[in-house]
Design a protein around this motif. Structure first.
Motif, PDB file in Angstrom:
ATOM      1  N   MET A   1      12.996  -1.162   2.846  1.00  0.00           N
ATOM      2  CA  MET A   1      12.751  -0.003   3.694  1.00  0.00           C
ATOM      3  C   MET A   1      12.861  -0.433   5.154  1.00  0.00           C
ATOM      4  O   MET A   1      12.301  -1.440   5.563  1.00  0.00           O
ATOM      5  N   SER A   2      13.564   0.337   5.917  1.00  0.00           N
ATOM      6  CA  SER A   2      13.752  -0.037   7.318  1.00  0.00           C
ATOM      7  C   SER A   2      12.512   0.306   8.134  1.00  0.00           C
ATOM      8  O   SER A   2      11.720   1.160   7.776  1.00  0.00           O
ATOM      9  N   GLU A   3      12.386  -0.375   9.249  1.00  0.00           N
ATOM     10  CA  GLU A   3      11.265  -0.110  10.135  1.00  0.00           C
ATOM     11  C   GLU A   3      11.499   1.191  10.881  1.00  0.00           C
ATOM     12  O   GLU A   3      12.628   1.591  11.133  1.00  0.00           O
TER      13      GLU A   3
ATOM     14  N   PRO B   1      11.810   6.100  22.400  1.00  0.00           N
ATOM     15  CA  PRO B   1      11.591   7.528  22.592  1.00  0.00           C
ATOM     16  C   PRO B   1      12.855   8.319  22.225  1.00  0.00           C
ATOM     17  O   PRO B   1      13.969   7.881  22.500  1.00  0.00           O
ATOM     18  N   ARG B   2      12.669   9.458  21.603  1.00  0.00           N
ATOM     19  CA  ARG B   2      13.784  10.307  21.204  1.00  0.00           C
ATOM     20  C   ARG B   2      14.088  11.277  22.340  1.00  0.00           C
ATOM     21  O   ARG B   2      13.195  11.901  22.895  1.00  0.00           O
ATOM     22  N   THR B   3      15.368  11.409  22.676  1.00  0.00           N
ATOM     23  CA  THR B   3      15.803  12.319  23.728  1.00  0.00           C
ATOM     24  C   THR B   3      15.971  13.729  23.166  1.00  0.00           C
ATOM     25  O   THR B   3      15.981  13.928  21.948  1.00  0.00           O
ATOM     26  N   LEU B   4      16.144  14.686  24.052  1.00  0.00           N
ATOM     27  CA  LEU B   4      16.319  16.075  23.625  1.00  0.00           C
ATOM     28  C   LEU B   4      17.530  16.205  22.711  1.00  0.00           C
ATOM     29  O   LEU B   4      17.454  16.856  21.669  1.00  0.00           O
ATOM     30  N   PHE B   5      18.620  15.562  23.061  1.00  0.00           N
ATOM     31  CA  PHE B   5      19.830  15.679  22.247  1.00  0.00           C
ATOM     32  C   PHE B   5      19.577  15.210  20.819  1.00  0.00           C
ATOM     33  O   PHE B   5      19.987  15.848  19.861  1.00  0.00           O
ATOM     34  N   ARG B   6      18.882  14.105  20.657  1.00  0.00           N
ATOM     35  CA  ARG B   6      18.600  13.578  19.317  1.00  0.00           C
ATOM     36  C   ARG B   6      17.503  14.362  18.614  1.00  0.00           C
ATOM     37  O   ARG B   6      17.363  14.267  17.402  1.00  0.00           O
TER      38      ARG B   6
ATOM     39  N   SER C   1      10.094  20.537  11.119  1.00  0.00           N
ATOM     40  CA  SER C   1      10.715  19.757  12.186  1.00  0.00           C
ATOM     41  C   SER C   1      10.181  18.325  12.178  1.00  0.00           C
ATOM     42  O   SER C   1      10.944  17.367  12.322  1.00  0.00           O
ATOM     43  N   ALA C   2       8.878  18.177  11.989  1.00  0.00           N
ATOM     44  CA  ALA C   2       8.280  16.836  11.940  1.00  0.00           C
ATOM     45  C   ALA C   2       8.828  16.048  10.752  1.00  0.00           C
ATOM     46  O   ALA C   2       9.138  14.864  10.875  1.00  0.00           O
TER      47      ALA C   2
ATOM     48  N   ARG D   1      12.206  11.763   8.588  1.00  0.00           N
ATOM     49  CA  ARG D   1      13.281  11.334   7.689  1.00  0.00           C
ATOM     50  C   ARG D   1      14.409  10.669   8.477  1.00  0.00           C
ATOM     51  O   ARG D   1      14.975   9.687   8.026  1.00  0.00           O
ATOM     52  N   SER D   2      14.732  11.216   9.637  1.00  0.00           N
ATOM     53  CA  SER D   2      15.820  10.622  10.416  1.00  0.00           C
ATOM     54  C   SER D   2      15.417   9.262  10.980  1.00  0.00           C
ATOM     55  O   SER D   2      16.265   8.406  11.197  1.00  0.00           O
ATOM     56  N   LEU D   3      14.138   9.037  11.179  1.00  0.00           N
ATOM     57  CA  LEU D   3      13.665   7.732  11.654  1.00  0.00           C
ATOM     58  C   LEU D   3      13.739   6.673  10.561  1.00  0.00           C
ATOM     59  O   LEU D   3      13.875   5.485  10.840  1.00  0.00           O
ATOM     60  N   LEU D   4      13.641   7.094   9.316  1.00  0.00           N
ATOM     61  CA  LEU D   4      13.648   6.156   8.197  1.00  0.00           C
ATOM     62  C   LEU D   4      15.053   5.834   7.720  1.00  0.00           C
ATOM     63  O   LEU D   4      15.244   4.965   6.897  1.00  0.00           O
ATOM     64  N   ALA D   5      16.043   6.556   8.235  1.00  0.00           N
ATOM     65  CA  ALA D   5      17.430   6.309   7.835  1.00  0.00           C
ATOM     66  C   ALA D   5      17.848   4.927   8.286  1.00  0.00           C
ATOM     67  O   ALA D   5      17.462   4.467   9.360  1.00  0.00           O
ATOM     68  N   PRO D   6      18.671   4.259   7.482  1.00  0.00           N
ATOM     69  CA  PRO D   6      19.119   2.927   7.899  1.00  0.00           C
ATOM     70  C   PRO D   6      19.940   3.021   9.177  1.00  0.00           C
ATOM     71  O   PRO D   6      20.696   3.967   9.374  1.00  0.00           O
TER      72      PRO D   6
END
Length: 161
Positions: free
Chosen positions: A1-3, A8-13, A144-145, A150-155
């Motif tokens: 599992m990836s870290e 910080p996430r920008t508005l675009f992301r 949204s959360a 989920r997108s943070l856990l993607a490789p």
């Protein structure tokens, strides 16, 4: 599992997770219209708001289905931007942020329309309508959360083939 990503996430992301929350909220509203006797009618508030904006700008508002579709697009865009705030910044307490942002949006949708001269019925026809309005906006924030999590856990992608 990836870290978990810690940058910080920008508005675009954050727009992707915001769109997930907005879409889930809109789909829930549309489905409820078909099965509930007194569902929250945020589409009606959207159409009333659009009419006011058009008139304020000196333009003739659309009518019927065209106005309805414009309000749905407006809801998706504005709610996507709002729910993107859940995913912005550092990825701490995403579900808490989602629940708080969603509940705040739902409470605003119940409390503000009479003050904005948009009527009470669409979000406050009955006590159950008010409750559903807050609950559904909260679910949108949680959606949204979840999408942000989920997108943070993607490789990570390296860009190499």
């Amino acid at each position: 599992m990836s870290e978990l990503e810690t940058q910080p996430r920008t508005l675009f992301r954050a727009l992707g997770p915001g769109f997930v929350g907005a879409t889930s909220l809109t789909l829930l509203h549309q489905a409820a219209r078909a099965v509930l006797e007194h569902p929250p009618r945020m589409d009606v508030l959207g159409m009333r708001s659009l009419k006011k904006v058009y008139k304020w700008l000196g333009l003739r508002p659309a009518k019927g289905r065209a106005l309805y579709l414009q309000s749905l697009v407006g809801d998706l865009v504005s709610n996507s931007l709002y729910y993107a705030l859940v995913a912005m910044g550092r990825p701490r307490h995403l579900y808490l942020k989602g629940a708080l942002f969603g509940a705040l949006a739902g409470l605003s949708a119940v409390v503000l329309p009479p003050y904005l001269r948009l009527g009470e019925g669409p979000s406050r026809a009955r006590r159950s309508t008010s409750f559903l309005t807050v609950a559904w906006y909260t679910l949108g924030g949680l959606g949204s959360a979840h999408a942000a999590r989920r997108s943070l856990l993607a490789p990570p992608t390296t860009g190499h083939a």
